[in-house]
Design a protein around this motif. Structure first.
Motif, PDB file in Angstrom:
ATOM      1  N   THR A 129      46.864  98.089  15.422  1.00 44.96           N
ATOM      2  CA  THR A 129      46.266  97.066  14.697  1.00 44.96           C
ATOM      3  C   THR A 129      45.117  97.403  13.788  1.00 44.96           C
ATOM      4  OG1 THR A 129      46.848  95.671  16.718  1.00 44.96           O
ATOM      5  CG2 THR A 129      44.918  94.963  15.369  1.00 44.96           C
ATOM      6  N   GLN A 136      45.847  95.834   5.485  1.00 43.42           N
ATOM      7  CA  GLN A 136      45.986  94.325   4.937  1.00 43.42           C
ATOM      8  C   GLN A 136      44.770  93.644   4.312  1.00 43.42           C
ATOM      9  OE1 GLN A 136      47.042  92.865   8.900  1.00 43.42           O
ATOM     10  NE2 GLN A 136      48.998  93.041   8.672  1.00 43.42           N
ATOM     11  N   ARG A 142      51.634  94.788   4.249  1.00 41.07           N
ATOM     12  CA  ARG A 142      52.099  93.157   4.040  1.00 41.07           C
ATOM     13  C   ARG A 142      51.269  92.536   5.065  1.00 41.07           C
ATOM     14  NH1 ARG A 142      58.676  93.498   4.974  1.00 41.07           N
ATOM     15  NH2 ARG A 142      57.813  91.498   5.679  1.00 41.07           N
ATOM     16  N   PRO A 143      50.737  91.278   4.665  1.00 44.90           N
ATOM     17  CA  PRO A 143      49.973  90.359   5.529  1.00 44.90           C
ATOM     18  C   PRO A 143      50.699  89.899   7.011  1.00 44.90           C
ATOM     19  CG  PRO A 143      50.627  89.359   3.667  1.00 44.90           C
ATOM     20  CD  PRO A 143      51.002  90.775   3.425  1.00 44.90           C
ATOM     21  N   ASP A 144      52.435  90.090   6.678  1.00 44.71           N
ATOM     22  CA  ASP A 144      52.882  89.145   7.799  1.00 44.71           C
ATOM     23  C   ASP A 144      53.532  90.136   8.998  1.00 44.71           C
ATOM     24  OD1 ASP A 144      54.719  90.509   5.998  1.00 44.71           O
ATOM     25  OD2 ASP A 144      56.351  89.269   6.235  1.00 44.71           O
ATOM     26  N   VAL A 145      52.792  91.275   9.045  1.00 49.58           N
ATOM     27  CA  VAL A 145      53.197  92.193  10.140  1.00 49.58           C
ATOM     28  C   VAL A 145      52.168  92.569  11.149  1.00 49.58           C
ATOM     29  CG1 VAL A 145      54.762  93.543   8.747  1.00 49.58           C
ATOM     30  CG2 VAL A 145      52.811  94.337   8.779  1.00 49.58           C
ATOM     31  N   ASP A 146      52.458  92.794  12.276  1.00 51.89           N
ATOM     32  CA  ASP A 146      51.487  93.024  13.132  1.00 51.89           C
ATOM     33  C   ASP A 146      51.916  94.182  14.123  1.00 51.89           C
ATOM     34  OD1 ASP A 146      53.199  92.057  15.234  1.00 51.89           O
ATOM     35  OD2 ASP A 146      52.414  90.145  15.677  1.00 51.89           O
ATOM     36  N   ASP A 149      55.309  94.230  15.918  1.00 49.74           N
ATOM     37  CA  ASP A 149      56.545  94.771  15.131  1.00 49.74           C
ATOM     38  C   ASP A 149      56.637  96.154  14.694  1.00 49.74           C
ATOM     39  OD1 ASP A 149      56.773  91.618  14.339  1.00 49.74           O
ATOM     40  OD2 ASP A 149      55.435  91.959  12.423  1.00 49.74           O
ATOM     41  N   THR A 182      52.981  96.532   0.801  1.00 49.43           N
ATOM     42  CA  THR A 182      53.208  95.206  -0.093  1.00 49.43           C
ATOM     43  C   THR A 182      54.022  95.640  -1.493  1.00 49.43           C
ATOM     44  OG1 THR A 182      50.929  95.656  -0.860  1.00 49.43           O
ATOM     45  CG2 THR A 182      50.989  94.188   0.839  1.00 49.43           C
TER      46      THR A 182
END
Length: 184
Positions: A129, A136, A142-146, A149, A182
């Motif tokens: 994280t 991020q 990419r902002p859509d991964v955590d 994932d 990204t």
């Protein structure tokens, strides 16, 4: 009352035993023979058993230390490198950790393996994280991964055969890293 302090030689013996066990696990879980670990560490079997009464105690300590080192590496790497490079270097460390993890989890009982794995998910997730959040914030990840994932994606390392390890482990983590970046 505080815990008794270990003598310096006892601390050094313990560290050598853990390092010898780690090296044996990297060669494959079938290579972890306690008498060979003691010999490689330069200690007698009695010394090994004083520190680690059972094989599982030794394996658990190797695993815990590797988790601690992997988790501690994330903020250190972020202090010295841009986020994507820090993540790439962390992935390099992950390869060594994953190889030892596979050896430990293969060599211990199912219950012990579950306990060890469960205890590591939180700290490793926190490290991932932090690495992702830095990238991020910078706009390079990419902002859509955590973290979940990433953990699911890197979980495939446990499925690589010993023959596939060297040619594939780092390459596949590079593929994961490329997917996390990204795109312009």
């Amino acid at each position: 009352m505080t815990a008794p302090r270990r003598r310096a030689d006892a601390t050094e013996n313990r560290a050598r035993i853990i390092e010898a066990a780690r090296a044996a696990l990297a060669a494959g879980p079938q290579e972890l023979k306690l008498n060979a670990v003691a010999r490689q560490a330069g200690v007698g079997q009695g010394t090994l058993y004083r520190h680690f009464p059972t094989r599982e105690d030794l394996l658990a300590e190797v695993y815990r230390q590797d988790v601690d080192e992997l988790v501690a590496a994330a903020p250190q790497l972020l202090e010295r490198h841009p986020p994507v490079e820090a993540l790439a270097r962390w992935f390099d460390r992950l390869v060594g950790y994953a190889r030892v993890k596979r050896g430990v989890l293969t060599a211990v009982t199912a219950g012990a393996a579950q306990d060890l794995a469960a205890g590591s998910h939180g700290p490793i997730g926190d490290a991932v994280t932090a690495l992702l959040a830095a990238g991020q914030a910078e706009g390079t990840i990419r902002p859509d991964v955590d973290a979940r994932d990433v953990i699911v994606l890197i979980g495939y390392l446990s499925h690589l055969s010993e023959q596939e390890w060297e040619p594939r482990a780092r390459h596949l983590l590079t593929v994961v890293l490329d997917g996390l970046r990204t795109r312009p």
